[in-house]
Write a protein that holds these residues in place. Structure first.
Motif, PDB file in Angstrom:
ATOM      1  N   VAL A 284      39.340  16.916  32.153  1.00 58.16           N
ATOM      2  CA  VAL A 284      40.098  16.585  33.351  1.00 58.16           C
ATOM      3  C   VAL A 284      39.127  16.246  34.482  1.00 58.16           C
ATOM      4  O   VAL A 284      39.239  15.214  35.132  1.00 58.16           O
ATOM      5  CB  VAL A 284      41.024  17.756  33.755  1.00 58.16           C
ATOM      6  CG1 VAL A 284      41.772  17.420  35.047  1.00 58.16           C
ATOM      7  CG2 VAL A 284      42.016  18.063  32.638  1.00 58.16           C
ATOM      8  N   LEU A 285      38.162  17.127  34.724  1.00 62.26           N
ATOM      9  CA  LEU A 285      37.043  16.834  35.617  1.00 62.26           C
ATOM     10  C   LEU A 285      35.843  16.548  34.723  1.00 62.26           C
ATOM     11  O   LEU A 285      35.466  17.391  33.904  1.00 62.26           O
ATOM     12  CB  LEU A 285      36.758  18.014  36.550  1.00 62.26           C
ATOM     13  CG  LEU A 285      37.864  18.344  37.562  1.00 62.26           C
ATOM     14  CD1 LEU A 285      37.449  19.512  38.457  1.00 62.26           C
ATOM     15  CD2 LEU A 285      38.223  17.132  38.410  1.00 62.26           C
TER      16      LEU A 285
ATOM     17  N   GLY B  34      37.908   7.659  31.582  1.00 68.55           N
ATOM     18  CA  GLY B  34      36.471   7.664  31.788  1.00 68.55           C
ATOM     19  C   GLY B  34      35.999   8.831  32.630  1.00 68.55           C
ATOM     20  O   GLY B  34      36.489   9.956  32.492  1.00 68.55           O
ATOM     21  N   ASN B  35      35.057   8.572  33.531  1.00 63.23           N
ATOM     22  CA  ASN B  35      34.493   9.618  34.386  1.00 63.23           C
ATOM     23  C   ASN B  35      35.044   9.559  35.805  1.00 63.23           C
ATOM     24  O   ASN B  35      34.392   9.998  36.757  1.00 63.23           O
ATOM     25  CB  ASN B  35      32.963   9.487  34.425  1.00 63.23           C
ATOM     26  CG  ASN B  35      32.335   9.826  33.087  1.00 63.23           C
ATOM     27  OD1 ASN B  35      32.843  10.672  32.353  1.00 63.23           O
ATOM     28  ND2 ASN B  35      31.235   9.167  32.760  1.00 63.23           N
TER      29      ASN B  35
ATOM     30  N   HIS C 222      41.934   8.226  21.827  1.00 62.28           N
ATOM     31  CA  HIS C 222      40.686   7.580  22.230  1.00 62.28           C
ATOM     32  C   HIS C 222      40.911   6.555  23.336  1.00 62.28           C
ATOM     33  O   HIS C 222      40.079   6.408  24.243  1.00 62.28           O
ATOM     34  CB  HIS C 222      40.026   6.918  21.014  1.00 62.28           C
ATOM     35  CG  HIS C 222      39.450   7.893  20.036  1.00 62.28           C
ATOM     36  ND1 HIS C 222      38.452   8.779  20.372  1.00 62.28           N
ATOM     37  CD2 HIS C 222      39.734   8.129  18.730  1.00 62.28           C
ATOM     38  CE1 HIS C 222      38.133   9.516  19.319  1.00 62.28           C
ATOM     39  NE2 HIS C 222      38.896   9.147  18.310  1.00 62.28           N
ATOM     40  N   GLU C 223      42.037   5.845  23.288  1.00 59.34           N
ATOM     41  CA  GLU C 223      42.298   4.812  24.285  1.00 59.34           C
ATOM     42  C   GLU C 223      42.496   5.416  25.676  1.00 59.34           C
ATOM     43  O   GLU C 223      41.931   4.939  26.665  1.00 59.34           O
ATOM     44  CB  GLU C 223      43.534   4.000  23.890  1.00 59.34           C
ATOM     45  CG  GLU C 223      43.912   2.910  24.875  1.00 59.34           C
ATOM     46  CD  GLU C 223      42.878   1.800  25.006  1.00 59.34           C
ATOM     47  OE1 GLU C 223      42.877   1.122  26.050  1.00 59.34           O
ATOM     48  OE2 GLU C 223      42.063   1.628  24.070  1.00 59.34           O
TER      49      GLU C 223
ATOM     50  N   GLY D  99      47.545   3.268  35.450  1.00 56.07           N
ATOM     51  CA  GLY D  99      46.165   3.503  35.031  1.00 56.07           C
ATOM     52  C   GLY D  99      45.987   3.550  33.526  1.00 56.07           C
ATOM     53  O   GLY D  99      44.944   3.128  33.004  1.00 56.07           O
ATOM     54  N   PHE D 100      46.968   4.064  32.830  1.00 55.56           N
ATOM     55  CA  PHE D 100      46.872   4.158  31.375  1.00 55.56           C
ATOM     56  C   PHE D 100      47.528   2.973  30.663  1.00 55.56           C
ATOM     57  O   PHE D 100      47.651   2.976  29.435  1.00 55.56           O
ATOM     58  CB  PHE D 100      47.482   5.472  30.882  1.00 55.56           C
ATOM     59  CG  PHE D 100      46.624   6.674  31.160  1.00 55.56           C
ATOM     60  CD1 PHE D 100      45.505   6.946  30.395  1.00 55.56           C
ATOM     61  CD2 PHE D 100      46.914   7.525  32.212  1.00 55.56           C
ATOM     62  CE1 PHE D 100      44.703   8.038  30.655  1.00 55.56           C
ATOM     63  CE2 PHE D 100      46.121   8.627  32.486  1.00 55.56           C
ATOM     64  CZ  PHE D 100      45.006   8.888  31.705  1.00 55.56           C
TER      65      PHE D 100
END
Length: 281
Positions: free
Chosen positions: A117-118, A145-146, A138-139, A206-207
């Motif tokens: 999450v973080l 990402g970060n 995975h997607e 975002g997803f």
């Protein structure tokens, strides 16, 4: 965005499991010296997440003492995520919490990994903290990402602390084309806080859930065409509508905000679709 039960393993037992059986005694001693720091960091994180403030935590407060960022990342990669890692059993237990092995972020693809999450690269003390690890495909893991949220409106939806699946927020509309199509969108309840309404839209966008769900719906419409044609021949538009409403009720019972629920509700409410619009042409 599914809610999930919190992992049963604590941060301390996970960290201790990860550093157990290290052959390099000096390195193990360094890791052991950070046990208190890692445990305290996990407690601070949990307290913030409980109040919906995990996004406001500062990176500088989550270093791991004498253990470097690279070492904490290695600890996760080699000692927890690796199939032969000492803490792999905890990794597997967290991943197994995903309902039907589905990613809680998209609700569609298989949850084959864990997402921080973080991010561990920015909050190394939380690298192996179970409450900071959620099942993911995975997607979705790649898309996130970060990133660290810049505001409450863009904060990641947390499956352990947020409960966005108790109200309906995912909706769909039928596009009257040949072939017909289904478009998905977010319309969060008005009683939600403004920040949560924004988070739902941010999550959806975002997803890439709109494109994902529209593609899945296209396949489902192709599968339905023959059956709906049969129903129309014997019961007309009402027969088609009854079938779609039954499917909507069944999907709603399984999961309120699945793309299937949104799709079947939209189809059943479309007079155009029920009156022959299902014909792919």
């Amino acid at each position: 965005m599914w809610s999930l039960p919190k992992p049963r393993h604590t941060a301390q037992e996970t960290y201790e499991a990860a550093i157990s059986r290290m052959r390099d005694r000096d390195l193990r001693a360094v890791y052991r010296s950070a046990t208190g720091t890692v445990t305290a960091a996990a407690a601070s994180y949990a307290a913030a997440a409980e109040r919906g403030l995990a996004h406001a935590l500062r990176e500088k407060d989550f270093e791991a003492g004498a253990v470097t960022r690279k070492q904490m990342i290695t600890l996760y990669d080699d000692r927890m995520a690796h199939p032969k890692g000492a803490a792999r059993h905890i990794y597997d237990a967290i991943r197994a919490a995903a309902p039907h092995n589905r990613c809680p972020s998209c609700g569609h693809r298989d949850a084959r990994t864990l997402d921080h999450v973080l991010p561990k690269t920015k909050f190394p003390a939380l690298a192996v903290t179970p409450l900071n690890l959620v099942p993911a495909c995975h997607e979705c893991n790649k898309r996130k990402g970060n990133q660290v949220a810049a505001s409450a409106q863009t904060a990641a939806v947390h499956p352990y602390y947020d409960h966005f699946d108790t109200d309906r927020w995912l909706h769909a509309a039928v596009e009257q084309d040949r072939p017909p199509a289904v478009r998905f969108f977010v319309e969060a309840p008005q009683h939600w806080a403004a920040a949560d309404q924004a988070r739902a839209r941010h999550h959806f966008d975002g997803f890439g859930l709109g494109a994902l769900y529209t593609a899945q719906a296209a396949q489902e419409l192709a599968n339905l065409e023959y059956r709906l044609g049969q129903l129309a021949a014997t019961g007309g538009a009402d027969g088609v509508r009854d079938f779609l409403q039954e499917n909507a009720d069944s999907c709603r019972h399984a999961r309120l905000n699945s793309w299937q629920t949104a799709m079947y509700v939209a189809l059943s409410e479309s007079d155009w679709f029920c009156d022959g619009g299902f014909d792919l042409g």
